[in-house]
Design an enzyme around this catalytic site. Structure first.
Site, short mmCIF file in Angstrom:
data_model
loop_
_atom_site.label_atom_id
_atom_site.label_comp_id
_atom_site.label_asym_id
_atom_site.label_seq_id
_atom_site.Cartn_x
_atom_site.Cartn_y
_atom_site.Cartn_z
N ASP A 48 13.34 -2.69 -1.96
CA ASP A 48 12.10 -2.26 -1.30
C ASP A 48 12.38 -0.91 -0.65
O ASP A 48 13.54 -0.59 -0.36
CB ASP A 48 11.67 -3.28 -0.24
CG ASP A 48 10.19 -3.18 0.12
OD1 ASP A 48 9.43 -4.10 -0.25
OD2 ASP A 48 9.79 -2.19 0.77
N TYR A 153 -7.18 1.66 -6.18
CA TYR A 153 -6.26 0.56 -6.49
C TYR A 153 -6.66 -0.12 -7.81
O TYR A 153 -5.83 -0.32 -8.70
CB TYR A 153 -6.30 -0.44 -5.33
CG TYR A 153 -5.56 -1.74 -5.55
CD1 TYR A 153 -4.18 -1.78 -5.59
CD2 TYR A 153 -6.26 -2.94 -5.68
CE1 TYR A 153 -3.50 -2.98 -5.76
CE2 TYR A 153 -5.59 -4.14 -5.84
CZ TYR A 153 -4.21 -4.16 -5.88
OH TYR A 153 -3.54 -5.35 -6.05
N ILE A 183 -4.32 -13.66 -2.56
CA ILE A 183 -3.26 -14.66 -2.39
C ILE A 183 -3.16 -15.09 -0.92
O ILE A 183 -3.09 -14.24 -0.02
CB ILE A 183 -1.92 -14.12 -2.91
CG1 ILE A 183 -2.08 -13.86 -4.41
CG2 ILE A 183 -0.79 -15.10 -2.62
CD1 ILE A 183 -0.84 -13.40 -5.12
P1 NAD Z 1 2.54 -5.89 -0.01
O1 NAD Z 1 1.79 -4.67 0.42
O2 NAD Z 1 2.66 -7.02 0.93
O3 NAD Z 1 4.00 -5.46 -0.48
C1 NAD Z 1 4.26 -4.30 -1.21
C2 NAD Z 1 5.70 -3.90 -0.94
O4 NAD Z 1 5.94 -2.67 -1.64
C3 NAD Z 1 5.99 -3.64 0.54
O5 NAD Z 1 7.08 -4.43 0.98
C4 NAD Z 1 6.31 -2.15 0.61
O6 NAD Z 1 7.31 -1.83 1.56
C5 NAD Z 1 6.78 -1.87 -0.82
N1 NAD Z 1 6.65 -0.47 -1.16
C6 NAD Z 1 5.69 0.42 -0.79
N2 NAD Z 1 5.96 1.63 -1.26
C7 NAD Z 1 7.11 1.52 -1.97
C8 NAD Z 1 7.89 2.44 -2.71
N3 NAD Z 1 7.57 3.75 -2.80
N4 NAD Z 1 9.01 1.99 -3.32
C9 NAD Z 1 9.37 0.68 -3.21
N5 NAD Z 1 8.68 -0.23 -2.52
C10 NAD Z 1 7.55 0.19 -1.91
O7 NAD Z 1 1.88 -6.36 -1.39
P2 NAD Z 1 1.84 -7.84 -2.01
O8 NAD Z 1 0.63 -8.49 -1.50
O9 NAD Z 1 3.14 -8.49 -1.88
O10 NAD Z 1 1.55 -7.48 -3.54
C11 NAD Z 1 2.58 -7.38 -4.51
C12 NAD Z 1 1.94 -6.99 -5.83
O11 NAD Z 1 0.94 -7.96 -6.19
C13 NAD Z 1 1.25 -5.64 -5.78
O12 NAD Z 1 1.48 -4.96 -6.99
C14 NAD Z 1 -0.21 -6.00 -5.65
O13 NAD Z 1 -1.03 -5.03 -6.21
C15 NAD Z 1 -0.30 -7.30 -6.41
N6 NAD Z 1 -1.42 -8.16 -5.98
C16 NAD Z 1 -1.40 -8.72 -4.72
C17 NAD Z 1 -2.48 -9.51 -4.33
C18 NAD Z 1 -2.51 -10.18 -2.97
O14 NAD Z 1 -3.48 -10.84 -2.63
N7 NAD Z 1 -1.47 -10.05 -2.16
C19 NAD Z 1 -3.57 -9.73 -5.20
C20 NAD Z 1 -3.56 -9.10 -6.44
C21 NAD Z 1 -2.46 -8.35 -6.83
#
Ligand code: NAD
Length: 327
Positions: A48, A153, A183
């Site tokens: 991360d 997005y 989620i």
């Molecule tokens: P989140 O925002 O909680 O986590 C994203 C992580 O990416 C963070 O820990 C952040 O520090 C890290 N990050 C940001 N910039 C970065 C970089 N330049 N390099 C490396 N890491 C970096 O998101 P999440 O909810 O855990 O979602 C994970 C994936 O699932 C994402 O691709 C999101 O689009 C997808 N998603 C999530 C949901 C949901 O409800 N949470 C729904 C649909 C899709």
């Protein structure tokens, strides 16, 4: 299609080494633990951009925009599978569209290129219901449908799906993807999405504090409970390649509900829970999405079936967050 139970597949899987990007996020932190249970702690490298204060296994700081470092880590840890979660989500993304496009697209390109060049066996890419837009059917969205996303997005996820399909067709890269609904989980805070209210509300209910919801009470959205989302991810990744008929991203459904339905479910356990509604900019995003998704193809291809409905999820969330009095 011959049905092979999921746990048979897990027992017969090869000794893969896994790299997760965005592993400190809402999904990544839970997925990392689950993958470590299945593959062994040392075989799962969490990465991360934010450094973990408490690491329960191998961790490396990685900015996903740094392709050289990604390539170096893949070689150093002999990585064979990548779960690429790092992204900026829907609501946060609207605050900086250019940066969101840059991170979501170029992060994915770095993963795809490293995977192709370094012989990665499998890649997981999470897409989202944000790929849908105002012209998409509002109810029971089919797998193949009109997609006119209205957020940066959603645009990045739709383009990402197409790039995954392209790398599969052009280079034979085995990429699997799910269009996650919102989620909901007790383990980790949400990261700036339009469905975040459905996690935050539980914390207020348990603390017996009034909650102000940023969506209108009748805004129905597709959602899924974290254990189902994690299980779907493992199941689609462990399914034999020939079962995977969708190489863009699978529709995935858990449950659908409105804020007022969620409040009613919580009030069965916390009768005096107070909620007010004050829609903000996220209402417009939610209005552009569909309220339910048809995931028949995931059910057919790799036997997907969610376990949690609204009632079961609500009881489980409250139990884990410490509200034990179930009426
Ligand atoms: P989140 O925002 O909680 O986590 C994203 C992580 O990416 C963070 O820990 C952040 O520090 C890290 N990050 C940001 N910039 C970065 C970089 N330049 N390099 C490396 N890491 C970096 O998101 P999440 O909810 O855990 O979602 C994970 C994936 O699932 C994402 O691709 C999101 O689009 C997808 N998603 C999530 C949901 C949901 O409800 N949470 C729904 C649909 C899709």
């Amino acid at each position: 299609m011959v049905y092979v139970p999921f746990y048979t597949i897990i027992l017969t899987m090869p000794n893969d080494n896994i790299l997760i990007t965005g592993a400190n996020g809402q999904i990544g932190s839970v997925l990392t633990d689950e993958l470590r249970k299945h593959y062994g702690t040392d075989r799962v490298l969490a990465t991360d951009i934010r450094i973990l204060t408490k690491a329960d296994g191998p961790f490396e700081q990685l900015d996903i925009l740094d392709q050289d470092r990604l390539s170096h880590l893949i070689k150093e840890y002999k990585i064979t599978q990548i779960y690429h979660l790092a992204a900026i989500l829907s609501a946060k993304g609207e605050q900086n569209p250019r940066r969101t496009w840059d991170l979501n697209m170029n992060g994915l390109f770095n993963v795809l290129e490293c995977a192709r060049q370094l012989g990665i066996r499998k890649v997981f890419y999470p897409s989202s219901i944000a790929v849908f837009g105002p012209a998409t059917p509002k109810v029971s969205v089919p797998q193949e449908t009109v997609m006119d996303p209205s957020t940066v997005y959603g645009i990045s996820k739709q383009a990402g799906e197409q790039w995954c399909a392209y790398y599969y067709k052009r280079f034979g890269l085995d990429i699997r993807s799910l269009r996650y609904p919102g989620i909901i989980g007790y383990q980790s805070p949400p990261g700036g999405g339009t469905t975040d209210y459905a996690v935050d509300i539980f914390h207020y209910a348990v603390r017996k504090e009034p909650f102000e919801c940023f969506l209108q009470k009748d805004t129905g959205l597709p959602m899924i409970y974290m254990p189902d989302a994690i299980r779907a991810t493992l199941e689609v990744m462990e399914a034999p390649s020939e079962w995977i008929s969708v190489r863009s991203s699978y529709n995935l459904s858990g449950m659908s509900f409105t804020p007022s339905q969620l409040v009613a479910a919580i009030r069965k356990h916390v009768p005096d829970f107070k909620v007010t509604y004050k829609p903000d900019f996220r209402q417009q995003i939610a209005d552009s999405w569909s309220s339910s998704v048809d995931d028949r193809i995931a059910r057919q291809d790799w036997s997907w079936k969610p376990e949690y409905d609204l009632k079961a999820m609500t009881a489980d969330m409250l139990k884990h967050l410490g509200h034990l009095a179930v009426l």
